[in-house]
Design an enzyme around this catalytic site. Structure first.
Site, PDB file in Angstrom:
ATOM      1  N   GLY A 197       4.581   6.242   0.732  1.00  8.48           N
ATOM      2  CA  GLY A 197       5.265   5.883   1.666  1.00  8.48           C
ATOM      3  C   GLY A 197       4.199   5.448   2.817  1.00  8.48           C
ATOM      4  O   GLY A 197       2.952   5.565   2.606  1.00  8.48           O
ATOM      5  N   CYS A 198       4.854   4.538   3.931  1.00  6.53           N
ATOM      6  CA  CYS A 198       3.635   4.090   4.922  1.00  6.53           C
ATOM      7  C   CYS A 198       2.942   5.193   5.639  1.00  6.53           C
ATOM      8  O   CYS A 198       1.487   5.262   5.551  1.00  6.53           O
ATOM      9  CB  CYS A 198       4.389   3.249   5.696  1.00  6.53           C
ATOM     10  SG  CYS A 198       5.883   3.624   6.652  1.00  6.53           S
ATOM     11  N   TYR A 199       3.683   6.475   6.051  1.00  9.28           N
ATOM     12  CA  TYR A 199       3.119   7.274   6.749  1.00  9.28           C
ATOM     13  C   TYR A 199       1.985   8.122   5.952  1.00  9.28           C
ATOM     14  O   TYR A 199       0.918   8.476   6.075  1.00  9.28           O
ATOM     15  CB  TYR A 199       4.159   8.290   7.198  1.00  9.28           C
ATOM     16  CG  TYR A 199       4.681   7.925   8.456  1.00  9.28           C
ATOM     17  CD1 TYR A 199       3.754   7.742   9.709  1.00  9.28           C
ATOM     18  CD2 TYR A 199       6.037   8.011   8.676  1.00  9.28           C
ATOM     19  CE1 TYR A 199       4.604   7.216  10.782  1.00  9.28           C
ATOM     20  CE2 TYR A 199       6.725   7.517   9.775  1.00  9.28           C
ATOM     21  CZ  TYR A 199       5.745   7.286  11.003  1.00  9.28           C
ATOM     22  OH  TYR A 199       6.491   6.960  12.140  1.00  9.28           O
TER      23      TYR A 199
END
Length: 333
Positions: free
Chosen positions: A149-151
């Site tokens: 995921g980006c986070y």
């Protein structure tokens, strides 16, 4: 001369898939074999995203036809919908980078708590977490890479040197992202006036990326549940994590720790001051600044990425390069 590896991008009508298609289309070694969409078949990609300049027409996915004969695939489907497509591609000998959450979490019970019932749990043990800075050698040898995921990409890279050194006693992650992080469908439903000139926390205490961050920090030696709160910014793309770490780290050592950890990394920059999202826009770079608050003794670690690039699509191509023995920065530097 051998034919270049052919790459399918499945789910190319979304933000991540469209950018992946653009990067593969311009890649000096890979060949973009096809782009597919469940909702926009028959539409040229450049009609949806003119700035990507990809004139290929979106098709319906047909794994029993030519789409099943490619060398590799980037699958940009939502969680739950991705696993069956990934399983079918792997059964045909196709190397896959999956951008959904379906293969990120190693614990099936955790996945099903935060997402849906898993359609192919037998593949979880075959997946390699697609963060090259941590799993480079495993990615090279893998046929299934789970794009982070980006986070988690930003948070894990920002905290990894501390976690590996056993210097995280507790951590609070204050994260902020542009609206593209929610995906094309959700972004289309987000009214301009609710986002403009506003900052809003969301997913408080329940965000699906928290267990992903926990998993990877624990694998590095910091088995401490994170406090993670994301916020929506009035930006189209870009992401910043501000991490507040209770730690025994010493002021004179923490910067050297990061510089040593990332000295050979082509896509991690340890910078002198807190980075902004514009510093890394449309790049595969994660810019990190670390310092110690002299008043509280806490480590303050800041990481900035472009959520669509290093947070998703260019990182997928970085992994694809490794899977095919190519230079890691090829096509994304």
């Amino acid at each position: 001369m051998a034919e270049p590896p052919s790459v399918l991008v499945a789910g190319a009508s979304g933000f991540a898939g469209a950018l992946a298609a653009r990067l593969v289309d311009r890649h000096p070694h890979f060949r973009l074999a096809a782009i597919t969409s469940r909702s926009d078949a028959g539409t040229p990609l450049n009609a949806l995203y003119p700035h990507h300049r990809v004139a290929r027409e979106l098709e319906l996915l047909d794994l029993d036809g030519a789409h099943g004969e490619v060398d590799a695939a980037i699958v940009a489907y939502p969680h739950g919908a991705s696993a069956p497509v990934v399983a079918a591609l792997l059964a045909r000998g196709v190397k896959v980078v999956d951008l959904s959450a379906d293969f990120r979490l190693r614990d099936l019970a955790v996945y099903e708590e935060y997402y849906v019932e898993h359609q192919h749990p037998e593949l979880l043990g075959d997946a390699v977490y697609g963060l090259p800075e941590l799993y480079r050698d495993a990615i090279r040898a893998s046929s299934l890479v789970a794009g982070p995921g980006c986070y988690p990409t930003a948070a894990i890279l920002t905290l990894a040197p501390l976690a590996r050194a056993g210097l995280i006693d507790d951590v609070v992650i204050d994260a902020k992202s542009g609206v593209s992080g929610a995906g094309r469908a959700a972004t289309a439903k987000t009214h301009f006036v609710s986002v403009d000139e506003n900052v809003t926390p969301y997913g408080v205490g329940t965000h699906r990326h928290a267990p992903e961050i926990d998993q990877e920090l624990a694998a590095l030696g910091a088995d401490v549940p994170v406090t993670f709160t994301p916020h929506l910014l009035p930006l189209d793309q870009g992401e910043l994590v501000s991490c507040y770490v209770t730690s025994a780290a010493e002021p004179g050592d923490v910067v050297a720790l990061y510089e040593e950890a990332y000295a050979g990394e082509p896509f991690v920059d340890v910078v002198d001051g807190p980075p902004g999202v514009r510093d890394v826009r449309e790049t595969n770079i994660c810019a990190i600044n670390v310092q110690i608050d002299p008043r509280t003794g806490k480590v303050l670690a800041f990481g900035a990425i472009d959520n669509l690039w290093k947070g998703t699509s260019s990182q997928a191509v970085q992994s694809l390069n490794l899977m095919f023995g190519r230079p890691e920065a090829e096509g994304i530097a």
